[in-house]
Scaffold this motif. Sequence first.
Motif, PDB file in Angstrom:
ATOM      1  N   SER A 169       0.929  -1.216  -0.028  1.00  0.00           N
ATOM      2  CA  SER A 169       0.157  -0.141   0.005  1.00  0.00           C
ATOM      3  C   SER A 169       0.794   1.334  -0.037  1.00  0.00           C
ATOM      4  O   SER A 169       0.496   2.527  -0.513  1.00  0.00           O
ATOM      5  CB  SER A 169      -0.959  -0.024   1.122  1.00  0.00           C
ATOM      6  OG  SER A 169      -1.731  -1.109   1.119  1.00  0.00           O
ATOM      7  N   ALA A 170       1.991   1.186   0.710  1.00  0.00           N
ATOM      8  CA  ALA A 170       2.860   2.232   0.720  1.00  0.00           C
ATOM      9  C   ALA A 170       3.410   2.669  -0.660  1.00  0.00           C
ATOM     10  O   ALA A 170       3.620   3.720  -1.179  1.00  0.00           O
ATOM     11  CB  ALA A 170       4.048   2.001   1.681  1.00  0.00           C
ATOM     12  N   LYS A 171       3.670   1.347  -1.541  1.00  0.00           N
ATOM     13  CA  LYS A 171       3.859   1.581  -2.773  1.00  0.00           C
ATOM     14  C   LYS A 171       3.064   2.237  -3.703  1.00  0.00           C
ATOM     15  O   LYS A 171       3.548   3.156  -4.716  1.00  0.00           O
ATOM     16  CB  LYS A 171       4.783   0.300  -3.200  1.00  0.00           C
ATOM     17  CG  LYS A 171       5.441   0.220  -4.409  1.00  0.00           C
ATOM     18  CD  LYS A 171       6.040  -1.091  -5.079  1.00  0.00           C
ATOM     19  CE  LYS A 171       6.928  -1.006  -6.193  1.00  0.00           C
ATOM     20  NZ  LYS A 171       7.446  -2.420  -6.668  1.00  0.00           N
ATOM     21  N   LEU A 172       1.719   1.858  -3.492  1.00  0.00           N
ATOM     22  CA  LEU A 172       0.857   2.443  -4.196  1.00  0.00           C
ATOM     23  C   LEU A 172       0.717   4.120  -4.060  1.00  0.00           C
ATOM     24  O   LEU A 172       0.598   4.795  -4.725  1.00  0.00           O
ATOM     25  CB  LEU A 172      -0.493   1.668  -4.134  1.00  0.00           C
ATOM     26  CG  LEU A 172      -0.521   0.406  -4.386  1.00  0.00           C
ATOM     27  CD1 LEU A 172      -1.848  -0.257  -3.906  1.00  0.00           C
ATOM     28  CD2 LEU A 172      -0.584   0.237  -5.910  1.00  0.00           C
ATOM     29  N   LEU A 173       1.172   4.711  -2.895  1.00  0.00           N
ATOM     30  CA  LEU A 173       1.070   5.803  -2.525  1.00  0.00           C
ATOM     31  C   LEU A 173       2.698   6.452  -2.973  1.00  0.00           C
ATOM     32  O   LEU A 173       2.582   7.732  -2.602  1.00  0.00           O
ATOM     33  CB  LEU A 173       0.935   6.157  -0.981  1.00  0.00           C
ATOM     34  CG  LEU A 173      -0.682   5.587  -0.593  1.00  0.00           C
ATOM     35  CD1 LEU A 173      -0.697   5.688   0.923  1.00  0.00           C
ATOM     36  CD2 LEU A 173      -1.586   6.305  -1.396  1.00  0.00           C
ATOM     37  N   GLY A 180       6.150   0.078   5.587  1.00  0.00           N
ATOM     38  CA  GLY A 180       5.367   0.202   6.775  1.00  0.00           C
ATOM     39  C   GLY A 180       5.548   1.389   7.598  1.00  0.00           C
ATOM     40  O   GLY A 180       4.614   2.051   8.138  1.00  0.00           O
ATOM     41  N   PRO A 181       6.833   1.586   8.002  1.00  0.00           N
ATOM     42  CA  PRO A 181       6.966   2.804   8.930  1.00  0.00           C
ATOM     43  C   PRO A 181       6.814   4.377   8.047  1.00  0.00           C
ATOM     44  O   PRO A 181       6.145   5.116   8.574  1.00  0.00           O
ATOM     45  CB  PRO A 181       8.703   2.858   9.123  1.00  0.00           C
ATOM     46  CG  PRO A 181       8.909   1.359   9.037  1.00  0.00           C
ATOM     47  CD  PRO A 181       8.110   0.768   7.949  1.00  0.00           C
ATOM     48  N   ALA A 182       6.911   4.101   6.860  1.00  0.00           N
ATOM     49  CA  ALA A 182       6.600   5.598   5.986  1.00  0.00           C
ATOM     50  C   ALA A 182       4.934   5.649   6.023  1.00  0.00           C
ATOM     51  O   ALA A 182       4.313   6.985   5.981  1.00  0.00           O
ATOM     52  CB  ALA A 182       7.130   5.278   4.539  1.00  0.00           C
ATOM     53  N   ILE A 183       4.240   4.626   5.674  1.00  0.00           N
ATOM     54  CA  ILE A 183       2.862   4.792   5.601  1.00  0.00           C
ATOM     55  C   ILE A 183       2.291   5.070   7.000  1.00  0.00           C
ATOM     56  O   ILE A 183       1.252   5.809   7.350  1.00  0.00           O
ATOM     57  CB  ILE A 183       2.184   3.412   5.232  1.00  0.00           C
ATOM     58  CG1 ILE A 183       0.661   3.954   4.608  1.00  0.00           C
ATOM     59  CG2 ILE A 183       2.049   2.315   6.066  1.00  0.00           C
ATOM     60  CD1 ILE A 183      -0.138   2.764   3.620  1.00  0.00           C
ATOM     61  N   SER A 184       2.899   4.539   8.068  1.00  0.00           N
ATOM     62  CA  SER A 184       2.328   4.885   9.616  1.00  0.00           C
ATOM     63  C   SER A 184       2.710   6.287  10.019  1.00  0.00           C
ATOM     64  O   SER A 184       1.763   6.775  10.400  1.00  0.00           O
ATOM     65  CB  SER A 184       3.187   3.945  10.578  1.00  0.00           C
ATOM     66  OG  SER A 184       2.747   2.513  10.182  1.00  0.00           O
ATOM     67  N   ARG A 185       3.926   6.762   9.345  1.00  0.00           N
ATOM     68  CA  ARG A 185       4.165   8.109   9.691  1.00  0.00           C
ATOM     69  C   ARG A 185       3.210   9.384   9.068  1.00  0.00           C
ATOM     70  O   ARG A 185       2.744  10.130   9.608  1.00  0.00           O
ATOM     71  CB  ARG A 185       5.579   8.657   9.340  1.00  0.00           C
ATOM     72  CG  ARG A 185       6.782   7.870  10.277  1.00  0.00           C
ATOM     73  CD  ARG A 185       8.025   8.816   9.999  1.00  0.00           C
ATOM     74  NE  ARG A 185       8.469   8.051   8.641  1.00  0.00           N
ATOM     75  CZ  ARG A 185       9.275   7.249   8.333  1.00  0.00           C
ATOM     76  NH1 ARG A 185       9.608   6.366   9.332  1.00  0.00           N
ATOM     77  NH2 ARG A 185       9.504   6.932   7.067  1.00  0.00           N
ATOM     78  N   GLY A 190      -3.235  12.249   8.660  1.00  0.00           N
ATOM     79  CA  GLY A 190      -4.392  12.211   8.004  1.00  0.00           C
ATOM     80  C   GLY A 190      -5.735  12.345   8.690  1.00  0.00           C
ATOM     81  O   GLY A 190      -5.719  12.358   9.776  1.00  0.00           O
ATOM     82  N   ASP A 191      -6.939  12.620   7.692  1.00  0.00           N
ATOM     83  CA  ASP A 191      -8.047  12.856   8.283  1.00  0.00           C
ATOM     84  C   ASP A 191      -8.761  11.549   8.515  1.00  0.00           C
ATOM     85  O   ASP A 191      -9.118  10.849   7.456  1.00  0.00           O
ATOM     86  CB  ASP A 191      -9.018  13.770   7.358  1.00  0.00           C
ATOM     87  CG  ASP A 191     -10.273  14.085   8.033  1.00  0.00           C
ATOM     88  OD1 ASP A 191     -10.781  13.306   8.846  1.00  0.00           O
ATOM     89  OD2 ASP A 191     -10.926  14.808   7.343  1.00  0.00           O
ATOM     90  N   ALA A 238      -3.591   7.061   3.791  1.00  0.00           N
ATOM     91  CA  ALA A 238      -2.782   6.178   4.652  1.00  0.00           C
ATOM     92  C   ALA A 238      -3.381   6.008   6.049  1.00  0.00           C
ATOM     93  O   ALA A 238      -3.443   4.757   6.513  1.00  0.00           O
ATOM     94  CB  ALA A 238      -1.366   6.895   4.892  1.00  0.00           C
ATOM     95  N   ARG A 239      -4.031   7.004   6.301  1.00  0.00           N
ATOM     96  CA  ARG A 239      -4.920   6.937   7.947  1.00  0.00           C
ATOM     97  C   ARG A 239      -5.965   5.779   7.930  1.00  0.00           C
ATOM     98  O   ARG A 239      -6.017   5.198   8.512  1.00  0.00           O
ATOM     99  CB  ARG A 239      -5.312   8.330   8.151  1.00  0.00           C
ATOM    100  CG  ARG A 239      -6.134   8.419   9.623  1.00  0.00           C
ATOM    101  CD  ARG A 239      -5.519   7.917  10.801  1.00  0.00           C
ATOM    102  NE  ARG A 239      -6.232   7.827  11.714  1.00  0.00           N
ATOM    103  CZ  ARG A 239      -6.344   8.857  12.631  1.00  0.00           C
ATOM    104  NH1 ARG A 239      -5.762  10.223  12.344  1.00  0.00           N
ATOM    105  NH2 ARG A 239      -7.130   8.897  13.766  1.00  0.00           N
ATOM    106  N   ALA A 240      -6.480   5.949   6.533  1.00  0.00           N
ATOM    107  CA  ALA A 240      -7.740   4.862   6.461  1.00  0.00           C
ATOM    108  C   ALA A 240      -7.120   3.462   6.300  1.00  0.00           C
ATOM    109  O   ALA A 240      -7.648   2.508   7.094  1.00  0.00           O
ATOM    110  CB  ALA A 240      -8.634   5.186   5.158  1.00  0.00           C
TER     111      ALA A 240
END
Length: 342
Positions: A169-173, A180-185, A190-191, A238-240
Motif C-alpha cells: 500500500s505504501a508503494k501504491l502511494l 510500513g514505517p513510511a505509511i504509519s508516519r 491524515g483525516d 494512509a490513515r484509512a
Amino acid sequence: MLVLGIESSCDETGLALYDTQRGLLAHALYSQVKMHEEYGGVVPELASRDHIRRALPLLDQVFSESGIRHDAIDAIAYTQGPGLAGALLVGASVACGLGLALDKPVLGIHHLEGHLLSPLLASEPPEFPFIALLVSGGHTQLMRVDGVGLYTMLGETLDDAAGEAFDKSAKLLGLGYPGGPAISRMAEFGDPTAYKLPRPMLHSKNLDFSFSGLKTAVLTVVKNHTTNICEQDKANIARAFVDAIVEVLTAKCVTALKHTGLKRLVIAGGVGANQQLRASLNAAAAKKHFKVFYPELEFCTDNGAMIAFAGAMRLQLNPAAAKRDYAFNVKPRWPLDSIREI
C-alpha cells in the motif's frame, strides 16, 4: 549456559551472546534497507552476498563488546528457517564452521520461534501461557503459547501478511521502501473521516486474517484520482489503511483472549513496533482488563538476540538438542508446528 546466536534469514544480519544467568551480553545488527531501497523490496541474491560481508565483522564486534573469549561459549544457535535460502545458508555455514573450529555444538532455530520468545527479553517478561500475535512482513498468525515449543495455531492470514499489505500500500502511494514505517508516519497527518476502507474478515467466526482485499481497496482509491494525489490526500488514504488494519488485528486479539480465557497478550514481529497498533491494543487492554507485552523496539525486527535467547531456552529444556554434526541444511519453508521435533 552461554549461547551465540546468528540471524540471517532475510535482510538483517544479527549476532548476539546470551547467558542464561547474566542475560544478554552483547548484540550487533546490520540492516540492508538502504541497499534494497532502490529496488522497492528485498533482492535475495544481494541479501545473501551482503550477509557474507557482514557476518564475521559483527561476530568480532559482539565478542569484543562482551569481553568473552570465543572458546567460552557453550553452543551456537542459528536461524535454520524459514527465510531466503541463500541468506539462511550464510548464517548456517558461519555457525557450523565456527562450531567445528571451536568444537562447540550447534542448534538450528525456527525464525518465528525467535520472534515469539523475544518479548521474554524485556525487563518485565510475560509468564506462560499467553496469546501471541506474530505480525511481520511475511507472517500474521495468532497462537496460544504454553511454553517453549508448545505452540497452538489459532488463526493465520489466508493471503497477504499485514507487513506485506503495509509495504504494498505504501508503494501504491509512492512512499518508497520499507513501506510500513513510511505509511504509519504519514497516517499521523491524515483525516480519519476522509476515507473508509474495508475491514477484511473482521466479523468472521474464526481467527484468520486476509489483507489482500485491503491492499486492492487502496489501489482502487488511488486509481480513482484523475490527477496526481496531493500530500494531504495521501495522508488521508494512509490513515484509512492503518485504521482498518489496526482495527482488524486488535479485534482478533481480543477474540482470541476471550475464547481461551487467557489474560496475557504478546506482540511479536516487525509490525509490533507500529505505534498505532500499540495504542489500539493498549486501549483495548485497559477496557477488557488484559495485559499486553511487547518486545523492546530494537528486537521487533529480525535480530541475533532472539535467536541466541531461543537457543538458550531450547538447550535448558534439552541440552542434547545441540549437535556436533556440522553437515548443515536450511529450511526456507518450515511450519512452526513442526518444531517440537527439535
